[in-house]
Design a protein around this motif. Structure first.
Motif, mmCIF file in Angstrom:
data_model
loop_
_atom_site.group_PDB
_atom_site.id
_atom_site.type_symbol
_atom_site.label_atom_id
_atom_site.label_comp_id
_atom_site.label_asym_id
_atom_site.label_seq_id
_atom_site.Cartn_x
_atom_site.Cartn_y
_atom_site.Cartn_z
ATOM 1 N N ALA A 67 0.845 -1.192 0.000
ATOM 2 C CA ALA A 67 0.000 0.000 0.000
ATOM 3 C C ALA A 67 0.882 1.244 0.000
ATOM 4 C CB ALA A 67 -0.926 0.006 1.214
ATOM 5 N N ASP A 73 -5.410 -12.372 7.222
ATOM 6 C CA ASP A 73 -5.660 -11.176 8.015
ATOM 7 C C ASP A 73 -4.645 -10.086 7.727
ATOM 8 O OD1 ASP A 73 -7.818 -12.429 9.211
ATOM 9 O OD2 ASP A 73 -6.738 -12.933 11.056
ATOM 10 N N ASN A 74 -3.372 -10.473 7.608
ATOM 11 C CA ASN A 74 -2.332 -9.470 7.339
ATOM 12 C C ASN A 74 -2.465 -8.866 5.942
ATOM 13 O OD1 ASN A 74 -1.092 -9.513 9.865
ATOM 14 N ND2 ASN A 74 0.097 -11.310 9.333
ATOM 15 N N THR A 122 -5.280 -8.521 4.381
ATOM 16 C CA THR A 122 -6.452 -7.658 4.504
ATOM 17 C C THR A 122 -6.083 -6.309 5.113
ATOM 18 O OG1 THR A 122 -7.907 -9.572 4.694
ATOM 19 C CG2 THR A 122 -8.761 -7.475 5.524
ATOM 20 N N LYS A 123 -5.194 -6.301 6.097
ATOM 21 C CA LYS A 123 -4.762 -5.038 6.720
ATOM 22 C C LYS A 123 -4.097 -4.124 5.697
ATOM 23 C CE LYS A 123 -4.113 -7.050 11.278
ATOM 24 N NZ LYS A 123 -3.129 -7.537 12.262
ATOM 25 N N LEU A 144 -4.693 -4.131 2.472
ATOM 26 C CA LEU A 144 -5.672 -3.757 1.449
ATOM 27 C C LEU A 144 -6.697 -2.731 1.917
ATOM 28 C CD1 LEU A 144 -6.348 -7.287 -0.073
ATOM 29 C CD2 LEU A 144 -4.789 -5.503 -0.903
ATOM 30 N N ARG A 145 -6.816 -2.512 3.219
ATOM 31 C CA ARG A 145 -7.824 -1.567 3.731
ATOM 32 C C ARG A 145 -7.592 -0.167 3.278
ATOM 33 N NH1 ARG A 145 -8.109 -2.998 9.896
ATOM 34 N NH2 ARG A 145 -8.257 -5.201 9.648
#
Length: 157
Positions: free
Chosen positions: A107, A150-151, A153-154, A156-157
């Protein structure tokens, strides 16, 4: 089990999603996986990521002593990406000098996550989540470990 026969050529079983191909009416000659158009596009996108130039399979590919990327690492990456939920964007594939093949979700310089494959079953994970550094080794037995999802996803937020 419900069955649909189309033009006497294919039979689709609702519990297997494998069409059986018939040479003549009633004579099965094999089965092949059946994918929806969106599943096939995803599989095609995965395959487009994986052809590494041959130089990465040779020692010293970077001119600084890099280890070759083994075919088994490429296969592990393929399996991982096929198990990755379709709602996740595909990562960047990065050959690493230690002979690993990395998948990177990025990101910004403070929010990134990398899963690296060596072809021996271990997934080396590392990332930055703001001020926190995360790392460790995981294994993909039945599926992708929840901690890895989960990581990602963090990031990609």
């Amino acid at each position: 089990m419900s069955t649909l026969t189309a033009h006497g050529s294919f039979t689709f079983s609702s519990n297997t999603c494998l069409p059986r191909v018939y040479a003549t009416e009633g004579e099965a000659i094999g089965a092949r996986p059946f994918h929806t158009a969106s599943q096939q596009r995803r599989l095609d996108a995965i395959e487009a990521l994986l052809p590494l130039p041959g130089r990465y399979r040779e020692a010293n590919w970077n001119g600084e002593g890099a280890a070759p990327i083994p075919e088994s690492a490429i296969q592990e990456v393929r399996t991982f990406l096929q198990k990755l939920p379709a709602t996740f964007p595909l990562p960047e594939v990065t050959p690493e000098p230690d002979g690993y093949l990395g998948l990177e979700w990025y990101a910004n310089k403070w929010l990134l996550y990398v899963v690296s494959f060596n072809g021996k079953g271990a997934l080396s994970c590392s990332g930055l989540m703001g001020p926190d550094r995360i790392y460790g080794t995981r294994y993909m037995d039945e599926g992708i470990p929840a901690e890895i999802l989960d990581n990602i996803t963090k990031v990609l937020r």
